[in-house]
Design a protein around this motif. Structure first.
Motif, short mmCIF file in Angstrom:
data_model
loop_
_atom_site.label_atom_id
_atom_site.label_comp_id
_atom_site.label_asym_id
_atom_site.label_seq_id
_atom_site.Cartn_x
_atom_site.Cartn_y
_atom_site.Cartn_z
N ILE A 193 0.75 -0.75 0.53
CA ILE A 193 0.42 0.06 0.11
C ILE A 193 0.58 1.07 -0.20
O ILE A 193 0.61 2.11 -0.99
N ARG A 194 1.79 1.32 0.99
CA ARG A 194 2.94 2.37 1.01
C ARG A 194 3.09 2.46 -0.47
O ARG A 194 3.59 3.70 -0.85
N SER A 195 4.01 1.66 -0.78
CA SER A 195 4.64 1.53 -2.20
C SER A 195 3.50 2.14 -3.28
O SER A 195 4.60 3.07 -4.22
N ALA A 196 3.36 0.99 -3.15
CA ALA A 196 1.87 2.21 -4.59
C ALA A 196 1.60 3.30 -4.27
O ALA A 196 1.42 3.92 -5.17
N THR A 197 1.35 3.58 -2.88
CA THR A 197 0.47 5.18 -3.03
C THR A 197 2.16 5.83 -3.26
O THR A 197 1.53 6.94 -4.11
N ARG A 198 3.51 6.26 -3.16
CA ARG A 198 4.03 7.03 -3.29
C ARG A 198 4.57 6.56 -4.71
O ARG A 198 5.28 7.70 -5.93
N LEU A 199 4.61 5.40 -5.21
CA LEU A 199 4.31 5.56 -7.10
C LEU A 199 3.84 6.40 -7.61
O LEU A 199 4.06 6.94 -8.70
N ILE A 200 2.45 5.96 -6.91
CA ILE A 200 1.42 6.57 -8.06
C ILE A 200 2.25 8.34 -7.67
O ILE A 200 1.37 8.63 -8.78
N GLU A 201 1.91 8.75 -6.97
CA GLU A 201 2.18 9.98 -6.72
C GLU A 201 3.67 10.25 -7.86
O GLU A 201 3.37 11.57 -8.74
N THR A 202 3.87 9.53 -7.85
CA THR A 202 5.95 9.93 -8.58
C THR A 202 4.72 10.04 -10.21
O THR A 202 5.34 10.59 -10.98
N LEU A 203 4.29 9.32 -10.12
CA LEU A 203 3.66 8.36 -11.36
C LEU A 203 3.14 10.02 -12.42
O LEU A 203 2.80 10.35 -13.98
N VAL A 204 2.31 10.18 -11.43
CA VAL A 204 0.55 12.10 -11.54
C VAL A 204 2.04 13.27 -11.91
O VAL A 204 1.73 13.85 -12.50
N GLU A 205 2.19 13.16 -11.01
CA GLU A 205 4.51 14.18 -10.88
C GLU A 205 4.92 14.44 -12.31
O GLU A 205 5.47 14.97 -12.21
N GLN A 206 4.04 14.67 -13.32
CA GLN A 206 4.93 14.59 -14.52
C GLN A 206 4.58 16.33 -14.79
O GLN A 206 3.97 16.64 -15.05
N PRO A 207 6.34 16.68 -14.69
CA PRO A 207 7.03 17.23 -15.00
C PRO A 207 6.13 18.36 -16.51
O PRO A 207 6.28 17.96 -17.07
N THR A 208 6.03 19.60 -16.78
CA THR A 208 6.03 20.28 -17.46
C THR A 208 6.56 20.24 -18.27
O THR A 208 8.19 19.83 -19.10
N ASP A 209 6.24 19.78 -20.44
CA ASP A 209 7.07 19.61 -21.28
C ASP A 209 8.34 20.58 -21.13
O ASP A 209 7.84 22.33 -21.01
N ARG A 210 9.70 20.14 -21.28
CA ARG A 210 10.35 21.42 -21.62
C ARG A 210 11.11 21.19 -22.98
O ARG A 210 10.60 20.33 -23.66
N LEU A 211 11.76 22.58 -22.99
CA LEU A 211 12.38 21.81 -24.75
C LEU A 211 14.29 22.80 -24.05
O LEU A 211 14.10 23.80 -22.88
N ILE A 212 14.44 22.13 -24.86
CA ILE A 212 16.11 22.80 -25.22
C ILE A 212 16.22 23.17 -26.52
O ILE A 212 15.96 22.84 -27.55
N LEU A 213 17.13 24.95 -26.57
CA LEU A 213 17.25 25.53 -27.53
C LEU A 213 18.20 25.81 -28.29
O LEU A 213 19.42 26.15 -26.68
N ALA A 214 18.76 25.40 -28.60
CA ALA A 214 20.36 26.24 -29.50
C ALA A 214 20.69 26.84 -30.67
O ALA A 214 19.83 26.64 -31.55
N GLY A 215 21.66 27.84 -30.80
CA GLY A 215 22.70 27.45 -31.64
C GLY A 215 20.84 29.60 -32.20
O GLY A 215 21.54 29.90 -33.63
N THR A 216 20.43 29.98 -31.46
CA THR A 216 20.13 31.62 -31.57
C THR A 216 20.65 32.45 -32.32
O THR A 216 20.42 32.90 -33.42
#
Length: 342
Positions: free
Chosen positions: A215-238
């Protein structure tokens, strides 16, 4: 398109676009005859150019100047590219060695966008993996103590998350092994959303001997899966674009602002084609008005047939399309190979 059914006229358009990309100068009929084996008279070339101009594929800026391609002309040119420029041996070696030295996925992607900017001399951008499409590859469970566990979740996109779990009862080696099997059974091969559902179901009916740990492991992993960071970009060569600032009629600042606006670029990369294909948006084909003076060449990268993100370059409409398409495609292909562990 009736005028372009003539193979010769199509060849004249191709020659004008190729010469303008190379020189950035208006192209005249005399120059075409000198540089290309068209096997016709100058009068015939002038007539073909007049027809191409009337159909909107080229334009004459001044009465005495040669012609330059329009967006419609570039589109016709791109749609009739049958052969891409092959990468040179040094270019291929540079891509392979540079990307293989990456220490993790984000480092590989950062290297890929830097390399793409150098190879194309344009601005390059890459999207970090779309986590909604990521699948769990494996969950490792490590006992840090009799009542403390370390959960390590690894996805096929290279994401690695570690979470500590504090238990309210002791767990032995057999319990850790059983917990590992249960968690992998619920998660392995599933997307993050599917995995959250499977974990919730597992927590509802856990084995009695490790009930609290599940129960504790499942709860902790669900929190991890739901905590999806916003999409990020890497830019180079401007800075590459500053060399050709005069070639953006509406001004380079608007293009730079569009590149720095994550939402704008994410929308571009959200619609990349299936793996192995490349999309080209020219001028006004770009949805964002600030990119109406630019062209965008983009494709996807991923593994196991799943697209995890997009990468591409942004430059002027007179960019070297065959070379740029080839380089964008090659870098994406090598990134996908690194992801697949090849």
């Amino acid at each position: 398109m009736a005028g372009l059914t003539d193979v010769r006229r199509q060849e004249v358009l191709r020659a004008i676009v190729a010469d303008y990309i190379a020189s950035h100068e208006p192209v005249g009929s005399k120059a075409l005859l000198e540089r290309h084996r068209l096997n016709v008279s100058s009068a015939t070339i002038r007539n073909d150019m007049a027809v191409l101009e009337s159909e909107g594929y080229i334009v004459q800026q001044h009465a005495s100047s040669g012609r330059i391609p329009t967006e419609k002309g570039y589109r016709r040119f791109v749609d009739h590219i049958h052969e891409l420029k092959p990468l040179s041996a040094p270019e291929r070696r540079a891509i392979i060695s540079f990307l293989e030295d990456g220490v993790d996925l984000e480092d590989v992607l950062r290297r890929s966008v830097q390399l793409l900017a150098q190879l194309t001399r344009q601005a390059a951008v890459v999207q970090l993996p779309n986590l909604k499409l990521s699948r769990v590859k494996h969950v490792e469970v490590v006992a840090l103590g009799p009542t403390r566990l370390l959960l390590v979740l690894i996805t096929d996109s290279g994401r690695v998350d570690q979470r500590n779990v504090e238990l309210d009862e002791l767990i032995d080696a057999d319990g850790v092994h059983l917990l590992r099997d249960l968690l992998n059974g619920a998660l392995a091969g599933r997307t993050l959303t599917e995995g959250s559902t499977s974990l919730a179901e597992l927590a509802q009916n856990p084995p009695a001997q490790i009930r609290s740990a599940v129960i504790r492991s499942a709860t902790r992993l669900i929190e991890t899966l739901v905590e999806q960071p916003t999409d990020r970009l890497i830019l180079a060569g401007t800075s590459n674009l500053t060399r050709i600032a005069r070639d953006f009629p509406a001004g380079l600042p608007s293009v730079i602002e569009a590149l720095e606006e994550q939402v704008t670029v994410l929308k571009l990369l959200a619609n990349v084609p299936d793996l192995g294909n490349v999309s080209v948006l020219i001028g006004g084909e770009n949805e964002d008005e600030d990119l109406h003076d630019a062209s965008v060449v983009a494709t996807g990268y991923g593994s196991d047939g799943h697209t995890l993100g997009g990468l591409g370059v942004v430059g002027p409409t007179f960019m070297d399309y065959p070379g740029t398409i080839s380089k964008v495609s090659a870098v994406a292909r090598y990134v996908s190979r690194v992801l697949a562990g090849e």
